[in-house]
Design a protein around this motif. Structure first.
Motif, mmCIF file in Angstrom:
data_model
loop_
_atom_site.group_PDB
_atom_site.id
_atom_site.type_symbol
_atom_site.label_atom_id
_atom_site.label_comp_id
_atom_site.label_asym_id
_atom_site.label_seq_id
_atom_site.Cartn_x
_atom_site.Cartn_y
_atom_site.Cartn_z
ATOM 1 N N LEU A 27 -2.158 -19.729 -20.036
ATOM 2 C CA LEU A 27 -3.449 -19.563 -19.366
ATOM 3 C C LEU A 27 -3.743 -20.727 -18.421
ATOM 4 O O LEU A 27 -4.327 -20.531 -17.329
ATOM 5 C CB LEU A 27 -4.566 -19.424 -20.400
ATOM 6 C CG LEU A 27 -4.506 -18.138 -21.249
ATOM 7 C CD1 LEU A 27 -5.619 -18.165 -22.311
ATOM 8 C CD2 LEU A 27 -4.634 -16.907 -20.377
ATOM 9 N N SER A 28 -3.356 -21.916 -18.788
ATOM 10 C CA SER A 28 -3.554 -23.067 -17.909
ATOM 11 C C SER A 28 -2.737 -22.923 -16.640
ATOM 12 O O SER A 28 -3.207 -23.202 -15.515
ATOM 13 C CB SER A 28 -3.189 -24.361 -18.629
ATOM 14 O OG SER A 28 -4.007 -24.549 -19.770
ATOM 15 N N ALA A 29 -1.486 -22.500 -16.783
ATOM 16 C CA ALA A 29 -0.638 -22.295 -15.611
ATOM 17 C C ALA A 29 -1.205 -21.197 -14.722
ATOM 18 O O ALA A 29 -1.211 -21.302 -13.484
ATOM 19 C CB ALA A 29 0.785 -21.966 -16.054
ATOM 20 N N LEU A 30 -1.712 -20.109 -15.365
ATOM 21 C CA LEU A 30 -2.295 -19.025 -14.580
ATOM 22 C C LEU A 30 -3.543 -19.496 -13.827
ATOM 23 O O LEU A 30 -3.726 -19.162 -12.645
ATOM 24 C CB LEU A 30 -2.641 -17.859 -15.501
ATOM 25 C CG LEU A 30 -3.271 -16.630 -14.830
ATOM 26 C CD1 LEU A 30 -2.325 -16.040 -13.785
ATOM 27 C CD2 LEU A 30 -3.629 -15.575 -15.886
ATOM 28 N N ALA A 31 -4.377 -20.275 -14.493
ATOM 29 C CA ALA A 31 -5.576 -20.788 -13.824
ATOM 30 C C ALA A 31 -5.207 -21.688 -12.664
ATOM 31 O O ALA A 31 -5.819 -21.633 -11.578
ATOM 32 C CB ALA A 31 -6.449 -21.533 -14.834
ATOM 33 N N LEU A 32 -4.202 -22.551 -12.855
ATOM 34 C CA LEU A 32 -3.774 -23.432 -11.784
ATOM 35 C C LEU A 32 -3.223 -22.641 -10.616
ATOM 36 O O LEU A 32 -3.497 -22.961 -9.445
ATOM 37 C CB LEU A 32 -2.726 -24.410 -12.341
ATOM 38 C CG LEU A 32 -2.186 -25.447 -11.362
ATOM 39 C CD1 LEU A 32 -3.321 -26.362 -10.882
ATOM 40 C CD2 LEU A 32 -1.088 -26.294 -12.026
ATOM 41 N N LEU A 33 -2.470 -21.585 -10.923
ATOM 42 C CA LEU A 33 -1.920 -20.751 -9.862
ATOM 43 C C LEU A 33 -3.033 -20.066 -9.076
ATOM 44 O O LEU A 33 -2.996 -20.013 -7.839
ATOM 45 C CB LEU A 33 -0.965 -19.721 -10.468
ATOM 46 C CG LEU A 33 -0.359 -18.706 -9.478
ATOM 47 C CD1 LEU A 33 0.509 -19.426 -8.436
ATOM 48 C CD2 LEU A 33 0.474 -17.658 -10.224
ATOM 49 N N LEU A 34 -4.004 -19.535 -9.791
ATOM 50 C CA LEU A 34 -5.110 -18.865 -9.108
ATOM 51 C C LEU A 34 -5.890 -19.840 -8.231
ATOM 52 O O LEU A 34 -6.323 -19.477 -7.121
ATOM 53 C CB LEU A 34 -6.035 -18.213 -10.129
ATOM 54 C CG LEU A 34 -5.441 -16.987 -10.871
ATOM 55 C CD1 LEU A 34 -6.429 -16.501 -11.929
ATOM 56 C CD2 LEU A 34 -5.119 -15.864 -9.889
ATOM 57 N N MET A 35 -6.093 -21.058 -8.677
ATOM 58 C CA MET A 35 -6.819 -22.043 -7.878
ATOM 59 C C MET A 35 -6.045 -22.387 -6.619
ATOM 60 O O MET A 35 -6.631 -22.517 -5.520
ATOM 61 C CB MET A 35 -7.088 -23.294 -8.708
ATOM 62 C CG MET A 35 -8.166 -23.112 -9.762
ATOM 63 S SD MET A 35 -8.632 -24.656 -10.574
ATOM 64 C CE MET A 35 -7.127 -25.050 -11.454
ATOM 65 N N VAL A 36 -4.730 -22.525 -6.745
ATOM 66 C CA VAL A 36 -3.927 -22.866 -5.561
ATOM 67 C C VAL A 36 -3.945 -21.711 -4.567
ATOM 68 O O VAL A 36 -4.124 -21.894 -3.357
ATOM 69 C CB VAL A 36 -2.486 -23.209 -5.987
ATOM 70 C CG1 VAL A 36 -1.584 -23.374 -4.745
ATOM 71 C CG2 VAL A 36 -2.464 -24.473 -6.811
ATOM 72 N N VAL A 37 -3.772 -20.476 -5.069
ATOM 73 C CA VAL A 37 -3.761 -19.315 -4.179
ATOM 74 C C VAL A 37 -5.121 -19.132 -3.518
ATOM 75 O O VAL A 37 -5.215 -18.827 -2.328
ATOM 76 C CB VAL A 37 -3.347 -18.060 -4.985
ATOM 77 C CG1 VAL A 37 -3.506 -16.807 -4.127
ATOM 78 C CG2 VAL A 37 -1.900 -18.190 -5.452
ATOM 79 N N ASP A 38 -6.214 -19.344 -4.305
ATOM 80 C CA ASP A 38 -7.559 -19.184 -3.739
ATOM 81 C C ASP A 38 -7.848 -20.242 -2.689
ATOM 82 O O ASP A 38 -8.492 -19.970 -1.673
ATOM 83 C CB ASP A 38 -8.589 -19.245 -4.863
ATOM 84 C CG ASP A 38 -9.998 -19.047 -4.345
ATOM 85 O OD1 ASP A 38 -10.310 -17.953 -3.827
ATOM 86 O OD2 ASP A 38 -10.806 -20.008 -4.435
ATOM 87 N N ALA A 39 -7.340 -21.457 -2.922
ATOM 88 C CA ALA A 39 -7.564 -22.509 -1.946
ATOM 89 C C ALA A 39 -6.849 -22.228 -0.635
ATOM 90 O O ALA A 39 -7.335 -22.591 0.444
ATOM 91 C CB ALA A 39 -7.112 -23.845 -2.523
ATOM 92 N N ARG A 40 -5.671 -21.518 -0.708
ATOM 93 C CA ARG A 40 -4.911 -21.257 0.505
ATOM 94 C C ARG A 40 -5.274 -19.912 1.129
ATOM 95 O O ARG A 40 -5.314 -19.786 2.344
ATOM 96 C CB ARG A 40 -3.421 -21.301 0.196
ATOM 97 C CG ARG A 40 -2.941 -22.711 -0.139
ATOM 98 C CD ARG A 40 -1.433 -22.720 -0.391
ATOM 99 N NE ARG A 40 -0.939 -24.056 -0.627
ATOM 100 C CZ ARG A 40 -0.535 -24.896 0.327
ATOM 101 N NH1 ARG A 40 -0.617 -24.501 1.593
ATOM 102 N NH2 ARG A 40 -0.081 -26.093 0.040
ATOM 103 N N ARG A 41 -5.536 -18.902 0.338
ATOM 104 C CA ARG A 41 -5.713 -17.553 0.841
ATOM 105 C C ARG A 41 -7.169 -17.084 0.858
ATOM 106 O O ARG A 41 -7.480 -16.102 1.522
ATOM 107 C CB ARG A 41 -4.899 -16.582 -0.017
ATOM 108 C CG ARG A 41 -3.406 -16.879 -0.032
ATOM 109 C CD ARG A 41 -2.802 -16.655 1.335
ATOM 110 N NE ARG A 41 -1.351 -16.869 1.319
ATOM 111 C CZ ARG A 41 -0.570 -16.696 2.364
ATOM 112 N NH1 ARG A 41 -1.110 -16.318 3.508
ATOM 113 N NH2 ARG A 41 0.738 -16.919 2.279
ATOM 114 N N GLN A 42 -8.051 -17.766 0.108
ATOM 115 C CA GLN A 42 -9.465 -17.386 0.010
ATOM 116 C C GLN A 42 -9.632 -15.950 -0.468
ATOM 117 O O GLN A 42 -10.457 -15.187 0.026
ATOM 118 C CB GLN A 42 -10.180 -17.565 1.383
ATOM 119 C CG GLN A 42 -10.145 -18.958 1.920
ATOM 120 C CD GLN A 42 -10.991 -19.913 1.076
ATOM 121 O OE1 GLN A 42 -12.012 -19.515 0.526
ATOM 122 N NE2 GLN A 42 -10.557 -21.159 0.974
#
Length: 295
Positions: A27-42
């Motif tokens: 879950l931590s890895a998934l949250a980190l992935l979502l934050m990175v994708v959201d920061a780049r792709r909005q």
């Protein structure tokens, strides 16, 4: 099978699924992935906007008690500040009113003293200043009390005047004060002369005159007096120095069936609200009839 074994949980050996630590890592890895994708792709911006729109009424309702408490505190504080400012304004207003009254009092004293000094230049040197303490409470007489008496050399019969003209005559003398009967008292009389015509007369106080008047009685219907004429002391009584301003003629009227005229006059001296006066020693020790009558 024993009765207590049916509802018992299975032993730990038979449990299935990942461990809690594995779930935390995933879950931590998934949250980190979502934050990175959201920061780049909005990608999640529309979702956040929709969520904020849905939650706004709930947030507004939740903030109302806080805002109400803040408004109440601000209102109470503003009310207290307004009351304090109003109290300070009233205090300052009272202080300014006191200052204004003192200034006005001093200005009036200054005007009267200046006028008295100008009048004193025309008087004999035996004139002394005095202050009016109060008016007589007797409603049927027009008298005032001054702060000069026997100790200051005031004599009965002494003329009293302000900076504009003769006010009256000292009729009673006490050790520290003296009583002055004003010219507008009905028992007072003063010999006068018309400065325009030279005609001599006797001016009497008018009984019941609301504004304070003098009158010349038993004047001929052929009198030459006219409204606006100035009357001064004639000096024939031996009390008043000659030439002191007394009154101004207001009206000349013929008394029906008597053959005489009645001349109404206005005193030049201020009979009310005067603070300072001059007391002039009489020219002689004689007393004029009006003063004796007042005594």
């Amino acid at each position: 099978m024993p009765l207590g074994t049916v509802d018992r949980a299975p032993p730990p050996f038979f449990k299935q699924g990942p461990s809690a630590f594995s779930k935390l890592v995933v879950l931590s890895a998934l949250a980190l992935l979502l934050m990175v994708v959201d920061a780049r792709r909005q990608w999640t911006a529309p979702l956040r906007a929709a969520t904020a729109s849905v939650l706004y009424p709930v947030q507004w309702l939740a903030l109302q008690p806080v805002r109400l408490a803040q408004w109440a505190g601000h209102y109470v504080g503003s009310l207290a500040d307004a009351q304090q400012a109003a109290a300070e304004a009233r205090t300052e207003l009272v202080r300014q009113a006191q200052r204004a009254s003192i200034v006005e009092h001093l200005a009036q004293e200054n005007r009267e003293l200046r006028t008295l000094l100008g009048m004193r230049e025309r008087l004999p040197p035996n004139a002394r200043g005095a202050e009016i303490l109060y008016e007589s409470p007797d409603p049927y007489s027009r008298k005032v009390v001054i702060d000069q008496g026997q100790a200051q050399g005031v004599q009965p019969g002494s003329p009293v005047m302000d900076g504009y003209g003769v006010m009256g005559q000292v009729t009673r003398v006490y050790p520290a004060t003296a009583e002055v009967t004003l010219l507008i008292d009905n028992q007072q009389a003063i010999p006068v002369i018309n400065t325009r015509t030279g005609q001599r007369s006797l001016a009497f106080g008018v009984q019941g005159a609301r504004e304070g008047r003098l009158e010349l009685r038993f004047e001929s219907v052929n009198t030459e007096a006219e409204p606006g004429d100035i009357l001064t002391t004639s000096g024939v009584d031996g009390i008043y120095p000659p030439g002191l301003p007394v009154a101004r003629v207001l009206k000349v009227a013929v008394v029906d069936g008597s053959g005489f005229s009645r001349i109404e006059c206005e005193p030049l001296a201020r009979m009310h609200n005067t603070l300072h006066v001059l007391v002039v020693d009489p020219l002689s020790d004689g007393r004029r009839p009006g003063a004796e009558a007042a005594r």
